[in-house]
Design a protein around this motif. Structure first.
Motif, PDB file in Angstrom:
ATOM      1  N   PRO A   7      37.148  43.304  34.214  1.00 47.54           N
ATOM      2  CA  PRO A   7      36.133  44.127  34.873  1.00 47.54           C
ATOM      3  C   PRO A   7      36.333  45.623  34.568  1.00 47.54           C
ATOM      4  CG  PRO A   7      37.069  42.552  36.423  1.00 47.54           C
ATOM      5  CD  PRO A   7      37.911  42.503  35.173  1.00 47.54           C
ATOM      6  N   ALA A   8      35.217  46.323  34.345  1.00 51.36           N
ATOM      7  CA  ALA A   8      35.274  47.736  33.968  1.00 51.36           C
ATOM      8  C   ALA A   8      35.382  48.683  35.166  1.00 51.36           C
ATOM      9  CB  ALA A   8      34.039  48.099  33.151  1.00 51.36           C
ATOM     10  N   ASP A   9      35.306  48.147  36.393  1.00 54.27           N
ATOM     11  CA  ASP A   9      35.238  49.008  37.581  1.00 54.27           C
ATOM     12  C   ASP A   9      36.602  49.324  38.200  1.00 54.27           C
ATOM     13  OD1 ASP A   9      35.843  46.484  38.545  1.00 54.27           O
ATOM     14  OD2 ASP A   9      34.360  46.548  40.163  1.00 54.27           O
ATOM     15  N   ARG A  10      37.684  49.209  37.412  1.00 56.09           N
ATOM     16  CA  ARG A  10      39.027  49.470  37.953  1.00 56.09           C
ATOM     17  C   ARG A  10      39.967  49.901  36.838  1.00 56.09           C
ATOM     18  NH1 ARG A  10      39.152  44.051  40.807  1.00 56.09           N
ATOM     19  NH2 ARG A  10      36.948  44.407  40.592  1.00 56.09           N
ATOM     20  N   GLY A  11      41.161  50.326  37.223  1.00 53.16           N
ATOM     21  CA  GLY A  11      42.191  50.720  36.269  1.00 53.16           C
ATOM     22  C   GLY A  11      43.255  49.642  36.166  1.00 53.16           C
ATOM     23  N   TYR A  12      44.012  49.670  35.067  1.00 50.28           N
ATOM     24  CA  TYR A  12      44.995  48.631  34.761  1.00 50.28           C
ATOM     25  C   TYR A  12      46.323  49.251  34.347  1.00 50.28           C
ATOM     26  CZ  TYR A  12      40.828  45.835  34.796  1.00 50.28           C
ATOM     27  OH  TYR A  12      39.662  45.224  35.207  1.00 50.28           O
ATOM     28  N   THR A  13      47.391  48.456  34.480  1.00 52.73           N
ATOM     29  CA  THR A  13      48.704  48.900  34.014  1.00 52.73           C
ATOM     30  C   THR A  13      49.144  48.035  32.842  1.00 52.73           C
ATOM     31  OG1 THR A  13      50.015  47.390  35.389  1.00 52.73           O
ATOM     32  CG2 THR A  13      49.357  49.498  36.398  1.00 52.73           C
ATOM     33  N   GLU A  14      50.116  48.543  32.097  1.00 49.27           N
ATOM     34  CA  GLU A  14      50.705  47.776  30.995  1.00 49.27           C
ATOM     35  C   GLU A  14      51.329  46.489  31.535  1.00 49.27           C
ATOM     36  OE1 GLU A  14      51.412  48.756  27.604  1.00 49.27           O
ATOM     37  OE2 GLU A  14      50.532  50.744  27.645  1.00 49.27           O
ATOM     38  N   ASP A 102      40.821  33.571  41.489  1.00 41.50           N
ATOM     39  CA  ASP A 102      39.923  34.724  41.603  1.00 41.50           C
ATOM     40  C   ASP A 102      40.745  36.016  41.658  1.00 41.50           C
ATOM     41  OD1 ASP A 102      37.691  36.318  41.941  1.00 41.50           O
ATOM     42  OD2 ASP A 102      37.300  35.692  44.003  1.00 41.50           O
ATOM     43  N   PRO A 103      41.451  36.347  40.552  1.00 40.70           N
ATOM     44  CA  PRO A 103      42.375  37.486  40.598  1.00 40.70           C
ATOM     45  C   PRO A 103      41.711  38.834  40.892  1.00 40.70           C
ATOM     46  CG  PRO A 103      42.096  36.728  38.338  1.00 40.70           C
ATOM     47  CD  PRO A 103      41.414  35.730  39.229  1.00 40.70           C
ATOM     48  N   TYR A 104      40.416  38.980  40.580  1.00 40.96           N
ATOM     49  CA  TYR A 104      39.731  40.255  40.799  1.00 40.96           C
ATOM     50  C   TYR A 104      38.917  40.280  42.088  1.00 40.96           C
ATOM     51  CZ  TYR A 104      41.012  40.881  35.928  1.00 40.96           C
ATOM     52  OH  TYR A 104      41.718  40.982  34.759  1.00 40.96           O
ATOM     53  N   GLY A 105      38.914  39.174  42.819  1.00 35.96           N
ATOM     54  CA  GLY A 105      38.138  39.085  44.055  1.00 35.96           C
ATOM     55  C   GLY A 105      39.023  38.700  45.223  1.00 35.96           C
ATOM     56  N   ASP A 106      38.878  37.450  45.680  1.00 34.29           N
ATOM     57  CA  ASP A 106      39.626  36.979  46.845  1.00 34.29           C
ATOM     58  C   ASP A 106      41.137  36.960  46.622  1.00 34.29           C
ATOM     59  OD1 ASP A 106      37.300  36.648  48.274  1.00 34.29           O
ATOM     60  OD2 ASP A 106      37.122  34.509  47.833  1.00 34.29           O
ATOM     61  N   VAL A 112      46.490  49.793  49.659  1.00 37.64           N
ATOM     62  CA  VAL A 112      47.414  50.926  49.753  1.00 37.64           C
ATOM     63  C   VAL A 112      46.633  52.210  50.006  1.00 37.64           C
ATOM     64  CG1 VAL A 112      49.104  52.304  48.442  1.00 37.64           C
ATOM     65  CG2 VAL A 112      49.106  49.805  48.236  1.00 37.64           C
ATOM     66  N   ARG A 113      47.132  53.026  50.961  1.00 41.26           N
ATOM     67  CA  ARG A 113      46.614  54.381  51.168  1.00 41.26           C
ATOM     68  C   ARG A 113      47.337  55.252  50.139  1.00 41.26           C
ATOM     69  NH1 ARG A 113      47.324  54.749  56.295  1.00 41.26           N
ATOM     70  NH2 ARG A 113      45.225  54.044  56.769  1.00 41.26           N
ATOM     71  N   VAL A 114      46.603  55.751  49.163  1.00 38.82           N
ATOM     72  CA  VAL A 114      47.175  56.349  47.960  1.00 38.82           C
ATOM     73  C   VAL A 114      47.643  57.789  48.182  1.00 38.82           C
ATOM     74  CG1 VAL A 114      46.710  56.929  45.551  1.00 38.82           C
ATOM     75  CG2 VAL A 114      45.680  54.882  46.556  1.00 38.82           C
ATOM     76  N   THR A 115      48.875  58.061  47.731  1.00 35.60           N
ATOM     77  CA  THR A 115      49.409  59.427  47.710  1.00 35.60           C
ATOM     78  C   THR A 115      49.658  59.903  46.282  1.00 35.60           C
ATOM     79  OG1 THR A 115      51.674  58.602  47.956  1.00 35.60           O
ATOM     80  CG2 THR A 115      50.498  59.192  49.983  1.00 35.60           C
ATOM     81  N   GLY A 116      49.644  58.993  45.333  1.00 36.32           N
ATOM     82  CA  GLY A 116      49.841  59.341  43.930  1.00 36.32           C
ATOM     83  C   GLY A 116      49.354  58.219  43.041  1.00 36.32           C
ATOM     84  N   ILE A 117      48.924  58.560  41.833  1.00 33.20           N
ATOM     85  CA  ILE A 117      48.376  57.577  40.903  1.00 33.20           C
ATOM     86  C   ILE A 117      49.235  57.573  39.643  1.00 33.20           C
ATOM     87  CG2 ILE A 117      46.349  56.910  39.546  1.00 33.20           C
ATOM     88  CD1 ILE A 117      44.649  58.499  41.601  1.00 33.20           C
ATOM     89  N   GLY A 118      49.660  56.378  39.232  1.00 32.16           N
ATOM     90  CA  GLY A 118      50.430  56.238  37.997  1.00 32.16           C
ATOM     91  C   GLY A 118      49.520  56.257  36.788  1.00 32.16           C
ATOM     92  N   GLU A 119      50.093  55.956  35.629  1.00 28.22           N
ATOM     93  CA  GLU A 119      49.295  55.913  34.403  1.00 28.22           C
ATOM     94  C   GLU A 119      48.438  54.655  34.404  1.00 28.22           C
ATOM     95  OE1 GLU A 119      50.861  56.718  30.576  1.00 28.22           O
ATOM     96  OE2 GLU A 119      52.476  57.949  31.402  1.00 28.22           O
ATOM     97  N   LEU A 120      47.146  54.857  34.269  1.00 30.89           N
ATOM     98  CA  LEU A 120      46.211  53.737  34.265  1.00 30.89           C
ATOM     99  C   LEU A 120      45.514  53.624  32.917  1.00 30.89           C
ATOM    100  CD1 LEU A 120      44.447  54.206  37.729  1.00 30.89           C
ATOM    101  CD2 LEU A 120      46.351  52.680  37.158  1.00 30.89           C
ATOM    102  N   LEU A 121      45.282  52.390  32.519  1.00 31.22           N
ATOM    103  CA  LEU A 121      44.489  52.107  31.330  1.00 31.22           C
ATOM    104  C   LEU A 121      43.066  51.785  31.766  1.00 31.22           C
ATOM    105  CD1 LEU A 121      46.918  49.554  29.619  1.00 31.22           C
ATOM    106  CD2 LEU A 121      46.686  51.988  29.072  1.00 31.22           C
ATOM    107  N   SER A 122      42.105  52.132  30.929  1.00 28.42           N
ATOM    108  CA  SER A 122      40.723  51.698  31.189  1.00 28.42           C
ATOM    109  C   SER A 122      40.628  50.209  30.872  1.00 28.42           C
ATOM    110  CB  SER A 122      39.754  52.476  30.301  1.00 28.42           C
ATOM    111  OG  SER A 122      39.934  52.082  28.942  1.00 28.42           O
ATOM    112  N   ALA A 123      39.533  49.587  31.303  1.00 26.01           N
ATOM    113  CA  ALA A 123      39.320  48.177  30.993  1.00 26.01           C
ATOM    114  C   ALA A 123      39.342  47.952  29.483  1.00 26.01           C
ATOM    115  CB  ALA A 123      38.002  47.707  31.598  1.00 26.01           C
ATOM    116  N   ALA A 124      38.710  48.840  28.731  1.00 26.64           N
ATOM    117  CA  ALA A 124      38.650  48.693  27.270  1.00 26.64           C
ATOM    118  C   ALA A 124      40.057  48.805  26.652  1.00 26.64           C
ATOM    119  CB  ALA A 124      37.717  49.738  26.654  1.00 26.64           C
ATOM    120  N   GLU A 125      40.850  49.764  27.144  1.00 27.90           N
ATOM    121  CA  GLU A 125      42.211  49.917  26.627  1.00 27.90           C
ATOM    122  C   GLU A 125      43.076  48.693  26.942  1.00 27.90           C
ATOM    123  OE1 GLU A 125      42.734  54.766  26.976  1.00 27.90           O
ATOM    124  OE2 GLU A 125      42.979  53.536  28.774  1.00 27.90           O
ATOM    125  N   TYR A 126      42.969  48.234  28.193  1.00 24.39           N
ATOM    126  CA  TYR A 126      43.759  47.055  28.599  1.00 24.39           C
ATOM    127  C   TYR A 126      43.332  45.826  27.801  1.00 24.39           C
ATOM    128  CZ  TYR A 126      45.867  43.363  31.360  1.00 24.39           C
ATOM    129  OH  TYR A 126      46.589  42.267  31.742  1.00 24.39           O
TER     130      TYR A 126
END
Length: 134
Positions: A7-14, A102-106, A112-126
């Motif tokens: 899905p393109a509506d989120r970020g991903y990690t390595e 349903d890994p992207y849904g249920d 998490v209440r976010v205080t910092g964001i790590g390195e994220l990949l776009s859907a296309a990069e992932y």
């Protein structure tokens, strides 16, 4: 392996986690959901146990915060963001098969209440790194 779409509506990690934030986003006012990707769920196979951080605990982007256990192996969870855990998905803890089905849904794992964001990949990069479709 079935065709996997990212899905393109989120970020991903390595490390195959997703977060309901796009790469480059500002700190969100609302808690975000975190889960594992369909690539991870597919490679792990049947999940039998989730070891997630407790509500109220703090997680740090890129530092192990729990484990996902399948009939094949145990995989460590590395959150894509830092912050306070405000909810765990009790339904997925009770039935880890939700994560596989349903890994992207249920099958999400934490909020998490976010205080910092790590390195994220776009859907296309992932997708490009993992040979799947964005």
């Amino acid at each position: 392996m079935a065709e996997i779409t990212v899905p393109a509506d989120r970020g991903y990690t390595e490390e195959h986690e997703w977060v309901s934030l796009l790469p480059g986003a500002e700190l969100p006012g609302e808690p975000v959901r975190i889960g594992i990707t369909a690539v991870a769920a597919d490679s792990l196979g049947e999940l039998v146990f989730l070891d997630l951080p407790e509500v109220g605990s703090t997680v740090t982007a890129g530092e192990m915060c729990g484990e996902v256990e399948s009939t094949k192996t145990v995989s460590e969870l590395y959150p894509p963001v830092s912050g306070e855990v405000v909810e765990i998905n009790a339904a997925a803890v009770d039935d880890p098969g939700l994560v596989t089905g349903d890994p992207y849904g249920d099958g999400w794992l934490l909020r998490v209440r976010v205080t910092g964001i790590g390195e994220l990949l776009s859907a296309a990069e992932y997708a490009a790194k993992n040979g799947v479709t964005a």
